[in-house]
Design an enzyme around this catalytic site. Structure first.
Site, short mmCIF file in Angstrom:
data_model
loop_
_atom_site.label_atom_id
_atom_site.label_comp_id
_atom_site.label_asym_id
_atom_site.label_seq_id
_atom_site.Cartn_x
_atom_site.Cartn_y
_atom_site.Cartn_z
N CYS A 2 -37.07 -18.61 -18.11
CA CYS A 2 -38.08 -20.01 -18.75
C CYS A 2 -38.25 -21.08 -17.70
CB CYS A 2 -37.34 -20.58 -19.96
SG CYS A 2 -36.96 -20.47 -21.25
N ARG A 27 -40.37 -16.37 -14.43
CA ARG A 27 -39.01 -16.76 -14.87
C ARG A 27 -39.12 -16.35 -16.57
NH1 ARG A 27 -35.55 -20.25 -12.01
NH2 ARG A 27 -35.01 -20.99 -13.89
N TRP A 75 -39.19 -17.73 -21.82
CA TRP A 75 -38.63 -16.32 -21.59
C TRP A 75 -37.59 -15.85 -23.05
CZ3 TRP A 75 -37.74 -12.22 -17.04
CH2 TRP A 75 -37.41 -11.64 -17.46
N ASN A 99 -34.79 -25.15 -20.56
CA ASN A 99 -34.65 -23.94 -19.73
C ASN A 99 -32.54 -24.10 -20.50
OD1 ASN A 99 -33.40 -22.02 -18.73
ND2 ASN A 99 -34.40 -22.27 -16.69
N GLY A 100 -32.59 -22.64 -20.78
CA GLY A 100 -30.75 -22.67 -20.72
C GLY A 100 -31.17 -22.75 -22.50
N GLU A 480 -23.10 2.50 -3.99
CA GLU A 480 -24.25 1.44 -3.60
C GLU A 480 -23.88 0.55 -1.78
OE1 GLU A 480 -26.68 0.44 -4.62
OE2 GLU A 480 -27.55 -1.90 -4.50
N LYS A 484 -26.82 0.23 0.99
CA LYS A 484 -27.89 -1.33 0.78
C LYS A 484 -27.05 -1.05 2.48
CE LYS A 484 -29.08 -2.81 -0.82
NZ LYS A 484 -28.92 -2.07 -2.08
N GLU A 487 -29.92 0.96 4.37
CA GLU A 487 -31.26 0.26 3.92
C GLU A 487 -32.15 -0.12 4.65
OE1 GLU A 487 -32.54 0.72 -0.66
OE2 GLU A 487 -30.87 -0.39 0.40
N HIS A 503 -10.51 16.15 1.73
CA HIS A 503 -10.93 17.86 1.32
C HIS A 503 -12.74 17.56 2.58
CE1 HIS A 503 -9.09 18.22 -2.25
NE2 HIS A 503 -9.36 16.98 -2.83
N LYS A 599 -41.10 -1.79 -2.03
CA LYS A 599 -39.99 -2.00 -2.55
C LYS A 599 -40.34 -1.06 -4.51
CE LYS A 599 -37.46 -5.26 -5.05
NZ LYS A 599 -36.15 -4.56 -4.82
C1 G6P Z 1 -36.90 1.88 -4.36
C2 G6P Z 1 -36.32 0.57 -3.78
C3 G6P Z 1 -34.88 -0.06 -4.42
C4 G6P Z 1 -34.82 1.40 -5.83
C5 G6P Z 1 -35.16 1.99 -6.18
C6 G6P Z 1 -35.61 2.15 -7.48
O1 G6P Z 1 -36.60 3.17 -3.21
O2 G6P Z 1 -36.41 0.65 -2.51
O3 G6P Z 1 -33.87 -0.59 -4.08
O4 G6P Z 1 -33.54 0.86 -6.10
O5 G6P Z 1 -36.50 2.91 -5.74
O6 G6P Z 1 -36.05 1.58 -8.18
P1 G6P Z 1 -36.61 1.23 -9.46
O7 G6P Z 1 -37.94 -0.46 -9.30
O8 G6P Z 1 -36.53 1.71 -10.82
O9 G6P Z 1 -35.20 0.77 -9.42
#
Ligand code: G6P
Length: 604
Positions: A2, A27, A75, A99-100, A480, A484, A487, A503, A599
């Site tokens: 919200c 939001r 929301w 909001n909350g 992950e 990160k 990337e 291994h 993205k």
């Molecule tokens: C792209 C982005 C990643 C993301 C992936 C999946 O490779 O750079 O950051 O994790 O897509 O995206 P999604 O929107 O399906 O989570």
């Protein structure tokens, strides 16, 4: 989530409120509404769906005189996205936006209903305005009634209230949800949930702190703090550039988004936890009927959230689970049985490969569920059911807060299924719900920790490779962490199960091979430690992340440590995110828009 806005002044109040809401629409956009008090009477309008619906509805309404206005974009948490549930909510002669979540609303509502008050909506918010009007009848003045109301509320809130009893004033309160007030030379006052709506309108702003409440008129801002004492507004200059303002002083969106995780997870949890159950109003009761297997399918970071989920579903819900990379699943002629629940995970809801697997599952007649951050995205529209992660807009290409909310949802969902299937004792579910409530605290960035990582990062700008290692659910976290780093730093990094290093990859061990070891105290600590010792014996440079001191490490990032491994998971997630961020910044890279990436990947 919200978004709320407020305005006191003599300009076009309607336009000002609508423009403010436009900036906050990310939001939530289940419904929107405004209430404007001018010349002693209120005009209020609400519409379901996106803001354009409200705009269309009130296109002929104009405001030119002095007015007090409040607005809201919703929301939904309590009650469906209907017009009656849209804010502002009306009492007899006052309107409120919020909001909350008011956690004790049920008890307050019962009391009011018993006294003869009629409620129009199913929201928790409506109790605020009725409670205020009840208090007004016996209070010495209007502010006393508002103050009394705030003391009766439990939960999280940012509240604006306008009332005919004080027609030039907006009453406000903040606890846990963002709120600020802005001023300009023309004595106008603007409220909003974030500063972007105020850019170009105000010169300076006061960001309210938790526990603040008070009122604002054309001539004054009166703030009381948690101790009940009045305090001076703390005005800071407002940025003039929207983009940098959106960064709220952080160097990059990714950094801001790491810091935001505590707040967005609070939103993810809103309305979804009771004392002894996880409540997903958006899921029908029979979604898990006849399900013998869960297949999770995703790409990138969302794939790592899916892998994390598989540990939780098998451990707590006792459901067989398999995890698939969407681009692989598409072409390998997979077996799809009707007793499988097919879950896609996607921040954007548009990733082409993941979307295609959802279509395949639908065509094969499987039940489908989307875990997604973007309402109305292609996956949300296609899946039989959706759980929205409520992370808000994520701008950094390297996903952080979206991942955090996805894993939060999966922990909750695994308990939800555990309850349906009786695979965990009720006391265990109650205990874990208590732990889930601690996630927002576990991901709060500790300044000292951030400083330490900043300092350490200078030692990790080279080398011939990084291995992030962990066991059990800390293996997907290691994946992950490595993703990160690669990337945004362009350094080679891999995530690996700690026990698997011997291994093969251990052959790479030398001082230029950096091992980032995840060593939680509550899950396989001794075993993970032995694996790290094997690497240390071969002279790999070790950076250990653990609450327990580890003398064989070259570098040590000490976490606070929690009693449960999942809270350690969230705490360490922040550490690996910050480490990548700081390495990337030192290397001079564009953190938010790393080379070659996008993205949302809508091509296969
Ligand atoms: C792209 C982005 C990643 C993301 C992936 C999946 O490779 O750079 O950051 O994790 O897509 O995206 P999604 O929107 O399906 O989570």
């Amino acid at each position: 989530m919200c978004g709320i806005v407020g305005y006191i002044g003599g300009k076009n109040t309607k336009e000002i409120l609508l423009n403010g809401l436009k900036e906050l629409e990310y939001r939530g956009y289940d419904s929107a509404g405004i209430a404007i008090l001018s010349e002693g009477s209120f005009n209020s309008f609400k519409a379901v769906g996106k803001l354009v619906n409200l705009e269309e509805k009130i296109k002929d309404f104009t405001t030119e005189k002095f007015a007090v206005g409040i607005g809201h974009t919703r929301w939904a948490t309590h009650g469906k996205p209907t017009e009656l549930n849209a804010h502002p909510h009306l009492g007899e002669s006052s309107y409120v936006v919020h909001n909350g979540i008011i956690e004790n609303y049920a008890a307050l509502k019962k009391e009011l209903v018993d006294e003869g008050v009629t409620f129009l909506s199913q929201t928790d918010t409506e109790v605020i305005v009725h409670l205020f009007e009840k208090n007004l009848k016996s209070a010495t003045d209007v502010f006393a009634a508002f103050r009394q109301t705030i003391t009766q509320l439990e939960g999280a809130y940012a509240i604006l209230l306008a009332t005919k009893s004080k027609p030039d004033t907006i009453f406000f309160a903040k606890q846990g949800s963002p709120l600020l007030v802005g001023i300009n030379a023309e004595d106008e006052k603007y409220f909003a949930s974030s500063d972007t709506p105020l850019i170009g309108q105000c010169e300076s702003v006061n960001y309210f702190e938790d526990g603040d409440f008070g009122y604002v008129t054309p001539s004054e801002i009166v703030i009381y703090g948690t101790n009940g004492k009045q305090k001076q507004p703390h005005l800071s200059k407002l940025a003039t550039n929207k983009l940098s303002a959106q960064k709220d002083g952080y160097r990059f969106f990714m950094e801001k988004e790491i810091y935001e995780q505590s707040d967005v997870i609070t939103d993810t949890l809103l309305g979804r936890l009771s004392e002894d159950a996880v409540v997903f109003e958006e899921l029908s009761d029979d979604l898990f009927d006849g399900v013998n297997e869960i297949k999770l399918c995703a790409c990138g970071t969302s794939y790592h959230a899916a892998l994390s989920a598989s540990y939780l579903f098998e451990r707590y819900s006792k459901v067989r689970c398999c995890v698939e990379i969407a681009s692989e699943f598409r072409y390998r002629e997979p077996i799809m049985n009707k007793d499988t629940l097919f879950i896609v995970i996607s921040q954007s809801g548009e990733t082409a490969d993941t979307l295609e697997t959802l279509k395949m599952a639908k065509n094969a007649g499987l039940k489908t569920l989307a875990i997604c951050n973007v309402d109305n995205s292609s996956m949300v529209r296609l899946a039989d059911a959706t759980i929205l992660t409520r992370a808000g807009v994520e701008k950094g290409v390297a996903s952080t807060k979206a991942f955090a909310t996805q894993v939060t949802i999966f922990w909750m969902l695994s308990l939800h299924v555990a309850k349906l299937r009786n695979t965990l004792k009720p006391q265990e579910i109650t205990k874990q719900i208590e732990l889930i409530r601690q996630i927002p605290a576990s991901v709060k960035v500790d300044d000292a920790m951030h400083e330490r990582i900043k300092r350490l990062s200078k030692r990790y700008l080279h080398g011939h490779g990084f291995f992030f290692i962990g066991r059990d659910i800390f293996f997907p976290l290691a994946l992950e962490g490595a993703l990160k780093l690669k990337e945004i730093s362009y350094l080679h990094a891999e995530g690996y199960p700690s026990g698997e290093m011997k291994h093969g990859p251990i052959a790479l061990a030398d001082p230029e091979l950096f091992t980032i070891a995840l060593l939680p105290q509550n899950l396989l600590y001794e075993k993970s430690k032995s694996n790290v010792e094997e690497l240390s014996a071969r002279d790999s440079t070790i950076c250990a992340i653990s609450p327990l001191a580890f003398e064989k490490a070259d570098d040590f990032i000490q976490t606070k440590g929690y009693d449960h491994y999942m809270l350690e998971f969230f705490e360490m997630m922040v550490v690996v995110q910050l480490l990548s961020l700081e390495v990337s910044i030192r290397l001079g890279n564009d953190v938010d828009m790393p080379r070659n990436l996008a993205k949302s990947v809508t091509v296969e």
